[in-house]
Design a protein around this motif. Structure first.
Motif, mmCIF file in Angstrom:
data_model
loop_
_atom_site.group_PDB
_atom_site.id
_atom_site.type_symbol
_atom_site.label_atom_id
_atom_site.label_comp_id
_atom_site.label_asym_id
_atom_site.label_seq_id
_atom_site.Cartn_x
_atom_site.Cartn_y
_atom_site.Cartn_z
ATOM 1 N N LYS A 75 -5.734 -20.171 -38.360
ATOM 2 C CA LYS A 75 -6.855 -19.524 -39.037
ATOM 3 C C LYS A 75 -8.127 -20.288 -38.718
ATOM 4 C CE LYS A 75 -6.430 -18.329 -43.287
ATOM 5 N NZ LYS A 75 -6.193 -18.376 -44.741
ATOM 6 N N SER A 76 -9.246 -19.707 -39.042
ATOM 7 C CA SER A 76 -10.527 -20.384 -38.825
ATOM 8 C C SER A 76 -10.627 -21.661 -39.659
ATOM 9 C CB SER A 76 -11.685 -19.441 -39.159
ATOM 10 O OG SER A 76 -11.563 -18.971 -40.485
ATOM 11 N N THR A 77 -9.835 -21.728 -40.741
ATOM 12 C CA THR A 77 -9.814 -22.919 -41.598
ATOM 13 C C THR A 77 -8.953 -24.033 -41.023
ATOM 14 O OG1 THR A 77 -7.942 -22.060 -42.856
ATOM 15 C CG2 THR A 77 -10.149 -21.523 -43.664
ATOM 16 N N GLY A 78 -8.159 -23.702 -39.999
ATOM 17 C CA GLY A 78 -7.269 -24.686 -39.402
ATOM 18 C C GLY A 78 -5.828 -24.554 -39.823
ATOM 19 N N ALA A 79 -5.529 -23.684 -40.784
ATOM 20 C CA ALA A 79 -4.152 -23.493 -41.229
ATOM 21 C C ALA A 79 -3.303 -22.910 -40.097
ATOM 22 C CB ALA A 79 -4.117 -22.579 -42.445
#
Length: 400
Positions: A75-79
């Protein structure tokens, strides 16, 4: 139709964890080969398989190729989110899906799905043409996964190249380890040709070019078919009785030439692996359905337990061949969810080359259907003689 009432607990045995082969042997054909012939059990090494086969045998191989089905996205969050490609959705034909340019849709299992509520996922595929950015979008949630759209920013790159550049080999979960470099080559048969499987037809992992050459020199006939193995092959039986278990569906293809060879062969037909068994028995059932003017391109779970037809194998397959000729089709393409358990009457195969399977599994039921209660003696022999079990384990030749 007489659906068998079978308690899965009757097909259990103790498999110590240490007997599960987590890695392949250095040489494929050095694995042990248990031989069950004329109710007698012995063993040798796999490279001696040619001399153990009955005279005038026909060996049938599944030439499917395992794909790098595990794809890691973020994800864009890094998840981190893992997408496990199960089968193509749009286009649904495997060959077309792998050759898709710029965009394709697949049915996938989604790991860590709770962390993916919305938005796209991103990844980089390291292809021979350079790094390619790939975007994954959730199209539709399913009860057992999701439809995922993959798009990438180079319309000259196929999805096959995308998978090769970023995917991991989907080794079985019971190996309890991550895929390693060795799995790229060894979790693949030496004769694999057509991409589409998320699990290897493991009986074929023991064959080497030298063994295949020896078989040919001994005038053992070799033919190929294709069944793409799905993740359902690992689906455990969670019900107390097998009639409550729902089998998975897999897609297969058998050429007219292969059908003709099987129909005209007058010696033993030996399937290499349970996937070849399911395909061979399914084409017979499909031919019977065709003879009854019933839909025949989707063999159902219990079709093998309908009132058994007396139509000989050769006559049934030649009927199917004539139908394919009338439709100008070079191959029979269909799907099957057939289940083979004790009580099943085999119509095509006379023997099987296979690994040793998990307790309480549909694959073990297939073995019991072939050699009756003698499966217990075979598995006791293997356990008492230090055989290695499951996908990277040793092999057996089981003759009816």
């Amino acid at each position: 139709m007489s659906i068998p009432q079978i308690n899965i607990s009757d097909y259990d045995y103790q498999l110590p964890t240490g007997r599960i082969a987590k890695y392949p042997l250095e040489n494929r054909d050095q694995s042990k080969l248990l031989v069950y012939k004329n109710l007698h059990i012995s063993h040798t090494r796999f490279f001696n398989l040619p001399e153990q086969l009955p005279h005038n045998s026909l060996l049938v191989f599944n030439n499917t190729k395992v794909i790098r089905a595990r794809l890691e996205f973020f994800k864009s969050t890094g998840a981190r989110i893992e997408l496990f490609c199960l089968e193509p959705y749009e286009p649904s034909d495997a060959a077309l899906a792998f050759q898709s340019l710029g965009e394709v849709q697949w049915q996938c299992m989604v790991g860590n799905q709770k962390k993916w509520k919305e938005g796209s996922l991103f990844a980089t595929s390291q292809t021979t043409q350079g790094d390619i950015q790939v975007v994954a979008t959730l199209i539709k949630k399913l009860s057992d996964g999701a439809i995922i759209q993959f798009k990438w920013d180079d319309a000259a790159i196929t999805f096959s190249e995308i998978m090769e550049g970023m995917g991991q080999t989907p080794i079985p979960p019971y190996l309890e380890r991550e895929a390693e470099d060795i799995d790229t080559e060894r979790y693949q048969t030496v004769y694999s040709k057509y991409q589409g499987s998320v699990a290897a037809p493991t009986a074929g992992l023991h064959f080497t070019d030298e063994v295949l050459e020896t078989l040919a020199q001994r005038n053992i006939s070799l033919i190929e078919l294709t069944l793409h193995v799905g993740a359902g092959t690992f689906k455990p039986v969670k019900t107390d009785t097998i009639d409550q278990h729902e089998m998975h569906t897999e897609h297969f293809e058998v050429t007219v030439n292969a059908l003709r060879q099987i129909a005209e062969h007058d010696g033993p037909v030996i399937a290499v692996g349970t996937t070849s068994v399911r395909t061979l028995e399914s084409i017979y059932r499909a031919a019977i359905l065709l003879s009854q003017n019933r839909p025949h391109q989707n063999v159902q779970q219990w079709d093998g337990f309908e009132q058994v037809s007396d139509m000989p194998k050769a006559e049934a397959l030649k009927l199917l061949i004539r139908h394919l000729h009338s439709q100008q089709q070079p191959a029979f393409k269909a799907s099957t969810s057939i289940i083979i358990t004790p009580g099943y009457q085999f119509k095509v195969i006379d023997g099987l080359i296979t690994n040793f399977h998990q307790p309480r599994s549909t694959l073990l039921l297939l073995i019991a259907a072939l050699i009756d209660e003698n499966w217990k003696a075979v598995y006791d022999y293997a356990l008492n003689n230090d055989f290695r079990f499951l996908s990277y384990g040793d092999s057996s030749l089981l003759l009816r």
